[in-house]
Design an enzyme around this catalytic site. Structure first.
Site, PDB file in Angstrom:
ATOM      1  N   TYR A  28      53.768  41.268  44.646  1.00 28.81           N
ATOM      2  CA  TYR A  28      52.403  40.610  44.050  1.00 28.81           C
ATOM      3  C   TYR A  28      51.641  40.166  45.331  1.00 28.81           C
ATOM      4  O   TYR A  28      50.238  40.468  45.353  1.00 28.81           O
ATOM      5  CB  TYR A  28      52.522  39.718  43.016  1.00 28.81           C
ATOM      6  CG  TYR A  28      50.997  39.421  42.157  1.00 28.81           C
ATOM      7  CD1 TYR A  28      50.716  40.634  41.523  1.00 28.81           C
ATOM      8  CD2 TYR A  28      50.502  38.024  42.145  1.00 28.81           C
ATOM      9  CE1 TYR A  28      49.488  40.107  40.829  1.00 28.81           C
ATOM     10  CE2 TYR A  28      49.436  38.209  41.611  1.00 28.81           C
ATOM     11  CZ  TYR A  28      48.889  39.228  40.730  1.00 28.81           C
ATOM     12  OH  TYR A  28      47.774  39.035  39.950  1.00 28.81           O
ATOM     13  N   GLY A  58      34.666  44.645  33.216  1.00 30.00           N
ATOM     14  CA  GLY A  58      36.180  44.781  33.902  1.00 30.00           C
ATOM     15  C   GLY A  58      36.765  46.049  32.827  1.00 30.00           C
ATOM     16  O   GLY A  58      37.955  46.369  33.084  1.00 30.00           O
ATOM     17  N   ALA A  74      42.259  45.014  45.500  1.00 32.14           N
ATOM     18  CA  ALA A  74      42.807  44.886  47.029  1.00 32.14           C
ATOM     19  C   ALA A  74      43.090  46.111  47.672  1.00 32.14           C
ATOM     20  O   ALA A  74      43.484  47.103  46.883  1.00 32.14           O
ATOM     21  CB  ALA A  74      43.959  43.867  47.008  1.00 32.14           C
ATOM     22  N   ALA A 130      44.927  48.819  37.006  1.00 40.41           N
ATOM     23  CA  ALA A 130      45.145  47.976  38.213  1.00 40.41           C
ATOM     24  C   ALA A 130      46.497  47.649  38.371  1.00 40.41           C
ATOM     25  O   ALA A 130      46.919  47.398  39.665  1.00 40.41           O
ATOM     26  CB  ALA A 130      44.261  46.564  37.776  1.00 40.41           C
ATOM     27  N   THR A 179      48.287  49.002  32.959  1.00 39.53           N
ATOM     28  CA  THR A 179      46.738  49.193  33.301  1.00 39.53           C
ATOM     29  C   THR A 179      46.691  49.863  34.375  1.00 39.53           C
ATOM     30  O   THR A 179      47.561  49.902  35.523  1.00 39.53           O
ATOM     31  CB  THR A 179      45.926  48.007  33.218  1.00 39.53           C
ATOM     32  OG1 THR A 179      46.250  47.288  34.355  1.00 39.53           O
ATOM     33  CG2 THR A 179      46.217  47.115  32.135  1.00 39.53           C
ATOM     34  N   SER A 198      42.576  48.821  29.535  1.00 36.13           N
ATOM     35  CA  SER A 198      42.087  47.599  30.273  1.00 36.13           C
ATOM     36  C   SER A 198      41.964  46.354  29.348  1.00 36.13           C
ATOM     37  O   SER A 198      41.605  46.210  28.168  1.00 36.13           O
ATOM     38  CB  SER A 198      40.475  47.717  30.807  1.00 36.13           C
ATOM     39  OG  SER A 198      40.455  48.774  31.513  1.00 36.13           O
ATOM     40  N   ILE A 199      42.163  45.202  29.843  1.00 40.38           N
ATOM     41  CA  ILE A 199      42.355  43.818  29.107  1.00 40.38           C
ATOM     42  C   ILE A 199      40.927  43.660  28.724  1.00 40.38           C
ATOM     43  O   ILE A 199      40.903  42.961  27.419  1.00 40.38           O
ATOM     44  CB  ILE A 199      43.148  42.764  30.218  1.00 40.38           C
ATOM     45  CG1 ILE A 199      44.307  43.028  30.429  1.00 40.38           C
ATOM     46  CG2 ILE A 199      42.542  41.519  29.552  1.00 40.38           C
ATOM     47  CD1 ILE A 199      45.062  42.141  31.638  1.00 40.38           C
ATOM     48  N   ASP A 239      28.785  47.203  40.263  1.00 35.89           N
ATOM     49  CA  ASP A 239      30.030  47.107  41.295  1.00 35.89           C
ATOM     50  C   ASP A 239      29.745  45.699  42.280  1.00 35.89           C
ATOM     51  O   ASP A 239      28.652  45.765  42.976  1.00 35.89           O
ATOM     52  CB  ASP A 239      29.770  48.452  42.252  1.00 35.89           C
ATOM     53  CG  ASP A 239      30.712  48.335  43.428  1.00 35.89           C
ATOM     54  OD1 ASP A 239      31.360  47.266  43.721  1.00 35.89           O
ATOM     55  OD2 ASP A 239      31.235  49.352  44.073  1.00 35.89           O
ATOM     56  N   LYS A 271      44.946  35.074  43.476  1.00 36.95           N
ATOM     57  CA  LYS A 271      44.741  34.239  41.867  1.00 36.95           C
ATOM     58  C   LYS A 271      44.880  32.862  41.885  1.00 36.95           C
ATOM     59  O   LYS A 271      44.161  32.046  41.014  1.00 36.95           O
ATOM     60  CB  LYS A 271      46.052  34.903  41.044  1.00 36.95           C
ATOM     61  CG  LYS A 271      45.751  36.465  40.885  1.00 36.95           C
ATOM     62  CD  LYS A 271      44.633  36.726  39.985  1.00 36.95           C
ATOM     63  CE  LYS A 271      44.442  38.282  39.656  1.00 36.95           C
ATOM     64  NZ  LYS A 271      43.359  38.786  38.857  1.00 36.95           N
TER      65      LYS A 271
HETATM   66  N1  LIG Z   1      47.883  44.511  33.970  1.00 41.18           N
HETATM   67  C1  LIG Z   1      48.278  43.346  34.095  1.00 41.18           C
HETATM   68  O1  LIG Z   1      49.809  43.178  34.189  1.00 41.18           O
HETATM   69  C2  LIG Z   1      47.631  42.103  34.479  1.00 41.18           C
HETATM   70  C3  LIG Z   1      48.155  40.758  34.041  1.00 41.18           C
HETATM   71  C4  LIG Z   1      47.631  39.567  34.625  1.00 41.18           C
HETATM   72  C5  LIG Z   1      46.429  39.632  34.927  1.00 41.18           C
HETATM   73  N2  LIG Z   1      45.482  40.766  35.100  1.00 41.18           N
HETATM   74  C6  LIG Z   1      44.330  40.800  35.590  1.00 41.18           C
HETATM   75  O2  LIG Z   1      43.426  41.427  34.641  1.00 41.18           O
HETATM   76  C7  LIG Z   1      42.199  41.765  35.194  1.00 41.18           C
HETATM   77  C8  LIG Z   1      41.985  43.151  34.818  1.00 41.18           C
HETATM   78  O3  LIG Z   1      42.833  44.032  34.998  1.00 41.18           O
HETATM   79  P1  LIG Z   1      43.434  45.170  34.155  1.00 41.18           P
HETATM   80  O4  LIG Z   1      44.916  44.840  34.303  1.00 41.18           O
HETATM   81  O5  LIG Z   1      42.883  45.210  32.621  1.00 41.18           O
HETATM   82  O6  LIG Z   1      43.195  46.391  34.746  1.00 41.18           O
HETATM   83  P2  LIG Z   1      42.053  47.427  34.706  1.00 41.18           P
HETATM   84  O7  LIG Z   1      42.312  48.636  35.981  1.00 41.18           O
HETATM   85  O8  LIG Z   1      41.892  48.290  33.428  1.00 41.18           O
HETATM   86  O9  LIG Z   1      40.676  46.501  35.037  1.00 41.18           O
HETATM   87  C9  LIG Z   1      40.454  46.197  36.480  1.00 41.18           C
HETATM   88  C10 LIG Z   1      38.885  46.202  36.454  1.00 41.18           C
HETATM   89  O10 LIG Z   1      38.460  45.974  37.836  1.00 41.18           O
HETATM   90  C11 LIG Z   1      37.139  46.496  38.118  1.00 41.18           C
HETATM   91  N3  LIG Z   1      36.672  46.214  39.381  1.00 41.18           N
HETATM   92  C12 LIG Z   1      37.440  46.660  40.527  1.00 41.18           C
HETATM   93  N4  LIG Z   1      36.596  46.362  41.532  1.00 41.18           N
HETATM   94  C13 LIG Z   1      35.455  46.133  41.196  1.00 41.18           C
HETATM   95  C14 LIG Z   1      34.093  45.643  41.793  1.00 41.18           C
HETATM   96  N5  LIG Z   1      34.178  46.143  43.088  1.00 41.18           N
HETATM   97  N6  LIG Z   1      33.290  45.362  41.031  1.00 41.18           N
HETATM   98  C15 LIG Z   1      33.235  45.542  39.761  1.00 41.18           C
HETATM   99  N7  LIG Z   1      34.364  45.825  39.057  1.00 41.18           N
HETATM  100  C16 LIG Z   1      35.515  46.070  39.757  1.00 41.18           C
HETATM  101  C17 LIG Z   1      37.603  47.922  37.726  1.00 41.18           C
HETATM  102  O11 LIG Z   1      36.413  48.552  37.355  1.00 41.18           O
HETATM  103  C18 LIG Z   1      38.339  47.570  36.429  1.00 41.18           C
HETATM  104  O12 LIG Z   1      37.478  47.859  35.040  1.00 41.18           O
HETATM  105  C19 LIG Z   1      42.433  41.682  36.775  1.00 41.18           C
HETATM  106  O13 LIG Z   1      41.893  40.608  37.356  1.00 41.18           O
HETATM  107  C20 LIG Z   1      44.134  41.684  36.639  1.00 41.18           C
HETATM  108  O14 LIG Z   1      44.400  40.972  37.957  1.00 41.18           O
HETATM  109  C21 LIG Z   1      46.283  41.864  34.939  1.00 41.18           C
END
Ligand SMILES: NC(=O)c1ccc[n+]([C@@H]2O[C@H](COP(=O)([O-])OP(=O)(O)OC[C@H]3O[C@@H](n4cnc5c(N)ncnc54)[C@H](O)[C@@H]3O)[C@@H](O)[C@H]2O)c1
Length: 306
Positions: free
Chosen positions: A207, A65, A147, A247, A245, A71-72, A116, A214
């Site tokens: 959301y 991810g 999504a 996403a 981020t 990225s988290i 992927d 989720k």
């Molecule tokens: N950013 C926030 O505020 C927040 C808060 C709570 C939870 N989250 C969750 O944290 C997680 C990471 O998101 P983020 O905020 O670090 O954003 P991010 O965009 O950095 O990471 C999202 C990742 O999902 C991957 N991804 C998307 N489609 C994919 C696929 N088909 N196959 C493999 N990988 C795929 C992307 O390549 C990306 O690396 C997500 O589940 C998000 O819902 C985010």
């Protein structure tokens, strides 16, 4: 002061009486006593929470991810690396690769692989490489969500069946698929993480479809925790507060959500990716060996507010 009697009895086991105290004399009784003594011995709390220095030294982790340095998942990879783990890293596709590659190099990732979830066989091939390189796995991080934009931004009422299915597949079922492949490699137990958000439990404006997705993910963690518990594999849904981020940039009025989260958090601050990374690192150590199946908030306490 009266001195307390001490025994050699290991903690946690009930031993039969020693030789000559009710179990009969002779070599046979002695042999049975010795065998039971070994079999009944269970490690004490002190023994099972003995943590190496640094705390994740010798652990093998797979982190999925990372899109960029915000990225988290990158916070998790950095925290694990800092605490001594080997970290395998994946990237989505050729377009993402140049952004992720320097980050993988920075944490000295021994494996850097494309993944992927939508591509048949891609996940299996990642696990084949992990089996060939490590033959085992201790930590798994699933930090991915997707999504289609129109389904995400158009409200839940208007979400198409295809958009809903896609969001559920990439953001939820992919974690179940990963858990299935990872479990046999977690031979000495292990820890699995996925990332959720408070929108699973409370209605958070904009959301939309990600709320039910989720909610399913958090529920999947509970069921996986039950199924994997006997193998000493623990499963956690991490619930970070909002972070800027790639996403989250797809959510409408995200800046408002950030401001609101800061105001609501008892700690009065937004979280960063290292807060999430170090929380996961702690949960991956034996210190957290009896914690599983829950949703762990890393949000400065914002979720407790009415
Ligand atoms: N950013 C926030 O505020 C927040 C808060 C709570 C939870 N989250 C969750 O944290 C997680 C990471 O998101 P983020 O905020 O670090 O954003 P991010 O965009 O950095 O990471 C999202 C990742 O999902 C991957 N991804 C998307 N489609 C994919 C696929 N088909 N196959 C493999 N990988 C795929 C992307 O390549 C990306 O690396 C997500 O589940 C998000 O819902 C985010």
């Amino acid at each position: 002061m009266k001195k307390r009697a001490t025994t050699n009895r290991p903690e946690g086991g009930v031993l039969p009486p020693p030789r000559g105290e009710g179990w009969g004399e002779g070599e046979e009784a002695h042999r049975i006593h010795q065998r039971l003594r070994t079999e009944i011995h269970r490690p004490s709390s002190e023994e099972s929470t003995r943590v190496p220095q640094p705390a994740l030294k010798g652990s093998e982790a797979l982190v999925v991810g990372i899109a960029n340095e915000n990225s988290i998942a990158y916070g998790c990879a950095k925290a694990f690396h800092e605490l001594g783990a080997d970290v395998a890293i994946t990237y989505l596709n050729d377009k993402a690769k140049p952004y992720v590659e320097p980050l993988a190099r920075g944490v000295k990732a021994p494996l850097f692989l494309p993944l992927d979830f939508a591509q048949a066989g891609a996940l299996e091939s990642v696990f084949e490489q992990i089996t060939q390189t490590w033959c085992r796995l201790d930590i798994l991080v699933h930090s991915a969500a997707f999504a289609p934009k129109e389904d995400l931004q158009g409200g839940l009422l208007n979400c198409s069946a295809e958009g809903f299915a896609k969001a559920m597949d990439i953001s939820c079922h992919s974690f179940i698929r990963m858990a299935r492949l990872a479990a046999p490699l977690m031979k000495n137990g292990g820890t699995m993480f996925t990332m959720t958000y408070h929108g699973a439990n409370k209605v958070i404006s904009n959301y939309n479809v990600m709320g039910p997705v989720k909610a399913a993910l958090e529920c999947a963690c509970r069921y996986l925790a039950l199924e994997l518990g006997p193998k000493k594999i623990r499963v956690h849904a991490m619930s970070p507060g909002p972070l800027k981020t790639r996403a989250s940039s797809g959510l409408k009025d995200f800046d408002r959500l950030l401001a609101d989260a800061e105001e609501r958090a008892p700690l009065g601050e937004l979280v960063d990716i290292m807060d999430v990374g170090f929380a996961c690192a702690y949960l991956a150590t034996p210190y957290a060996r009896r914690i599983t199946g829950g949703t762990i908030y890393v949000d400065g306490g914002a979720n407790i507010r009415a």
